[in-house]
Design a protein around this motif. Structure first.
Motif, PDB file in Angstrom:
ATOM      1  N   PHE A   1      -6.596  -0.743   2.077  1.00  0.00           N
ATOM      2  CA  PHE A   1      -6.418   0.123   0.789  1.00  0.00           C
ATOM      3  C   PHE A   1      -8.064   1.148   0.108  1.00  0.00           C
TER       4      PHE A   1
ATOM      5  N   THR B   1      -6.940  -7.777  -1.079  1.00  0.00           N
ATOM      6  CA  THR B   1      -6.691  -6.397  -2.199  1.00  0.00           C
ATOM      7  C   THR B   1      -7.933  -5.706  -1.449  1.00  0.00           C
TER       8      THR B   1
ATOM      9  N   GLU C   1       1.209  -1.117   0.136  1.00  0.00           N
ATOM     10  CA  GLU C   1       0.027  -0.125   0.188  1.00  0.00           C
ATOM     11  C   GLU C   1       0.718   1.192  -0.014  1.00  0.00           C
TER      12      GLU C   1
END
Length: 104
Positions: free
Chosen positions: A68, A63, A31
């Motif tokens: 994120f 993800t 990230e």
């Protein structure tokens, strides 16, 4: 005189290969690289199927982490830079017959 280079300049256009990308520190590194280095090339992460989940399912799980969310808001296209590679660090050669199998 010592030449200094920023992190962004150092990784501009470079590709990374990471093991441990599904762990706490690995996800944080991914990230941070994507958010801080917009000109970064690809990030290849070594993943193995685990607990009945396919490589794709594990990648989606990584993800979809709340970590994120900010990245998805400011650079949504950056997640396309993450390329999962099937392998295992506990296997000789990372589970690949050659590193050319990685298609980097």
């Amino acid at each position: 005189m010592v030449s200094t280079q920023t992190i962004q300049e150092c990784f501009r256009g470079k590709n990374l290969f990471l093991t441990g990308g599904s762990g706490f520190i690995g996800k944080a590194c991914i990230e941070k690289f994507l958010r801080s280095c917009p000109d970064l090339g690809k990030i290849y992460i070594l993943l193995r199927p685990k607990k009945g989940k396919s490589l794709e399912e594990r990648f989606e799980q990584i993800t979809s982490s709340p970590l994120f969310e900010k990245l998805k808001q400011i650079h949504p296209e950056s997640l396309k830079k993450i390329i999962p590679i099937k392998g295992d660090v506990l296997t000789l050669g990372l589970g690949k017959s050659t590193f050319q199998d990685l298609n980097l």
